[in-house]
Design a protein around this motif. Structure first.
Motif, short mmCIF file in Angstrom:
data_model
loop_
_atom_site.label_atom_id
_atom_site.label_comp_id
_atom_site.label_asym_id
_atom_site.label_seq_id
_atom_site.Cartn_x
_atom_site.Cartn_y
_atom_site.Cartn_z
N VAL A 277 38.96 12.29 49.86
CA VAL A 277 38.06 12.24 48.72
C VAL A 277 37.69 10.80 48.34
O VAL A 277 38.55 9.92 48.31
N GLU A 278 36.40 10.63 48.03
CA GLU A 278 35.90 9.38 47.46
C GLU A 278 35.29 9.68 46.09
O GLU A 278 34.67 10.73 45.90
N GLU A 279 35.49 8.78 45.15
CA GLU A 279 34.98 8.95 43.79
C GLU A 279 33.83 7.98 43.54
O GLU A 279 33.90 6.81 43.93
N PHE A 280 32.77 8.49 42.90
CA PHE A 280 31.60 7.67 42.62
C PHE A 280 31.18 7.85 41.16
O PHE A 280 31.46 8.88 40.55
N GLU A 281 30.49 6.87 40.65
CA GLU A 281 30.02 6.91 39.27
C GLU A 281 28.52 7.22 39.25
O GLU A 281 27.77 6.72 40.08
N TYR A 282 28.10 8.10 38.35
CA TYR A 282 26.67 8.26 38.11
C TYR A 282 26.35 7.77 36.70
O TYR A 282 27.23 7.71 35.83
N PHE A 283 25.09 7.43 36.50
CA PHE A 283 24.70 6.78 35.24
C PHE A 283 23.88 7.73 34.37
O PHE A 283 23.76 8.91 34.66
N SER A 284 23.32 7.22 33.29
CA SER A 284 22.67 8.06 32.29
C SER A 284 21.50 8.85 32.87
O SER A 284 20.82 8.40 33.79
N ASP A 285 21.29 10.05 32.30
CA ASP A 285 20.17 10.93 32.64
C ASP A 285 20.20 11.42 34.09
O ASP A 285 19.18 11.78 34.65
N ALA A 286 21.38 11.46 34.68
CA ALA A 286 21.51 11.96 36.06
C ALA A 286 21.73 13.46 36.11
O ALA A 286 21.51 14.09 37.15
N VAL A 287 22.17 14.04 34.98
CA VAL A 287 22.40 15.49 34.91
C VAL A 287 21.76 16.02 33.62
O VAL A 287 21.54 15.26 32.67
N SER A 288 21.51 17.33 33.60
CA SER A 288 20.76 17.89 32.48
C SER A 288 21.60 18.13 31.23
O SER A 288 21.05 18.23 30.14
N TRP A 289 22.93 18.24 31.38
CA TRP A 289 23.75 18.65 30.24
C TRP A 289 24.23 17.49 29.39
O TRP A 289 24.83 17.68 28.34
N THR A 290 23.98 16.25 29.82
CA THR A 290 24.34 15.10 29.00
C THR A 290 23.49 13.90 29.43
O THR A 290 23.08 13.80 30.58
N SER A 291 23.23 13.00 28.48
CA SER A 291 22.51 11.77 28.80
C SER A 291 23.47 10.66 29.19
O SER A 291 23.06 9.57 29.57
N GLY A 293 26.72 8.88 31.37
CA GLY A 293 27.13 8.79 32.76
C GLY A 293 28.37 9.62 33.02
O GLY A 293 28.91 10.28 32.12
N GLY A 294 28.84 9.60 34.25
CA GLY A 294 30.02 10.39 34.61
C GLY A 294 30.46 10.08 36.03
O GLY A 294 30.11 9.04 36.59
N THR A 295 31.21 11.02 36.60
CA THR A 295 31.81 10.81 37.92
C THR A 295 31.51 12.00 38.82
O THR A 295 31.46 13.14 38.37
N TYR A 296 31.27 11.71 40.09
CA TYR A 296 31.18 12.77 41.08
C TYR A 296 32.04 12.40 42.28
O TYR A 296 32.50 11.27 42.41
N TYR A 297 32.25 13.38 43.15
CA TYR A 297 33.19 13.20 44.25
C TYR A 297 32.56 13.68 45.56
O TYR A 297 31.79 14.64 45.57
N ILE A 298 32.89 12.99 46.64
CA ILE A 298 32.51 13.45 47.97
C ILE A 298 33.80 13.59 48.78
O ILE A 298 34.50 12.60 49.03
N ALA A 299 34.10 14.84 49.14
CA ALA A 299 35.28 15.13 49.94
C ALA A 299 34.85 15.40 51.38
O ALA A 299 33.89 16.14 51.61
N THR A 300 35.52 14.81 52.33
CA THR A 300 35.21 14.99 53.75
C THR A 300 36.33 15.77 54.41
O THR A 300 37.52 15.44 54.24
N VAL A 301 35.98 16.82 55.15
CA VAL A 301 36.98 17.60 55.88
C VAL A 301 37.53 16.73 57.01
O VAL A 301 36.80 16.30 57.91
N ASP A 302 38.83 16.45 56.94
CA ASP A 302 39.48 15.55 57.90
C ASP A 302 40.85 16.11 58.24
O ASP A 302 41.85 15.79 57.57
N ARG A 303 40.93 16.95 59.25
CA ARG A 303 42.19 17.60 59.62
C ARG A 303 43.13 16.66 60.36
O ARG A 303 44.31 17.00 60.56
N SER A 304 42.66 15.49 60.76
CA SER A 304 43.53 14.53 61.43
C SER A 304 44.64 14.07 60.49
O SER A 304 45.69 13.60 60.94
#
Length: 309
Positions: A277-291, A293-304
């Protein structure tokens, strides 16, 4: 209301995009610029609310574009683009939404508060970032689990030309998604771009036996807007991820891997153990439910990661 659809604004923006994106500098000279010629007159007559002058200017613009279309030059320019830019994609999707959803958008508020079905949209600027961060290209397969009215699926398909699939449990948003797809296909054709391979279906992505599984196991990128999901739903989704191919990337608004999760002899069998998992920050007005900022995540399937166990 500044958010109300304005056909004149739509028309002028469309003409600006044709001028900026589809014409070479030499071809643009036939229409002038913001200082002189047709393009100057377009904004002048609009700002002065002079209807006859505005109509005459639009007709002159159409005459030039029609000549370029008949000569094949416009088609040649379009072919070199392959896919619409981010800004043009947003304009096309604005045209689609305005004609299919906007006048009935209030119906999207019919959900049970604090449930897994709370409706919220990820805005286009953040979707653009998702595309860049996960490396979606024309050969990719993208899947949105809980796609709502389909905005993300359409944007990803338009910008990249990839195969895109959306599944939505609620009837009204899914109906709007299919309505948007029909309008989107017509508008992409009018703009001279391929529609891409896009599908929407209504259903529960956790329900066994549905027809989404063949797409799931070949997906390169999954999006799960799980911001409002409860623990049970997120846990069930993690079980689903065991079927994903190596390297699949999962974008989410909550991490599927607890911060205190450690990979060891007692935890290697858990579904979250295959996710890096990697964590990233998003800034204002990126989502409809709040103006905010916040955080999103990108998880990569890595069975190694499991090889030592």
């Amino acid at each position: 209301d500044k958010d109300e659809y304005n056909p004149i604004t739509d028309l002028v923006r469309t003409m600006d995009f044709i001028y900026d994106c589809f014409l070479t500098p030499c071809q643009q000279k036939r229409l002038g610029d913001d200082q002189q010629g047709t393009m100057r007159n377009l904004n002048k007559h609009r700002n002065r609310r002079y209807g006859p002058g505005f109509i005459e200017t639009v007709e002159e613009f159409n005459r030039v574009v029609r000549e370029l279309k008949q000569s094949g030059e416009l088609k040649k320019n379009t072919r070199q683009m392959k896919h619409p830019s981010y800004d043009l994609t947003c304009h096309i999707l604005y045209q689609v939404y305005s004609r299919t959803v906007a006048h009935q958008a209030d119906a999207l508020n019919n959900y049970t508060a604090f449930s897994n079905n709370v409706y919220g949209e990820i805005n286009s600027i953040l979707v653009k970032e998702f595309i860049a961060k996960t490396g979606i290209v024309s050969s990719s397969v993208f899947m949105d689990l809980g796609c709502g009215i389909g905005n993300v699926v359409l944007q990803v398909a338009a910008q990249t030309g990839c195969e895109a699939f959306g599944i939505e449990i609620m009837e009204t948003p899914c109906k709007y998604a299919k309505r948007q797809l029909k309008e989107y296909a017509a508008r992409m054709k009018a703009w001279g771009f391929p529609t891409g391979r896009i599908r929407f279906r209504q259903g529960d992505f956790l329900e066994g036996g549905n027809d989404m599984h063949p797409t799931l196991i070949k997906a390169d990128v999954l999006l799960v807007n799980n911001y409002a999901f409860d623990w049970e739903t997120n846990h069930a989704l993690a079980q689903l991820f065991l079927d994903l191919k190596e390297g699949t990337k999962i974008i989410s608004l909550k991490s599927f891997v607890p911060k205190n999760h450690k990979l060891n002899q007692r935890t290697f069998h858990l579904p979250e153990s295959i996710l890096r998992v990697e964590e990233f920050e998003y800034f204002s007005d990126a989502v409809s439910w709040t103006s905010n900022g916040g955080t999103y995540y990108i998880a990569t399937v890595d069975r190694s990661r499991l090889e030592p166990f």
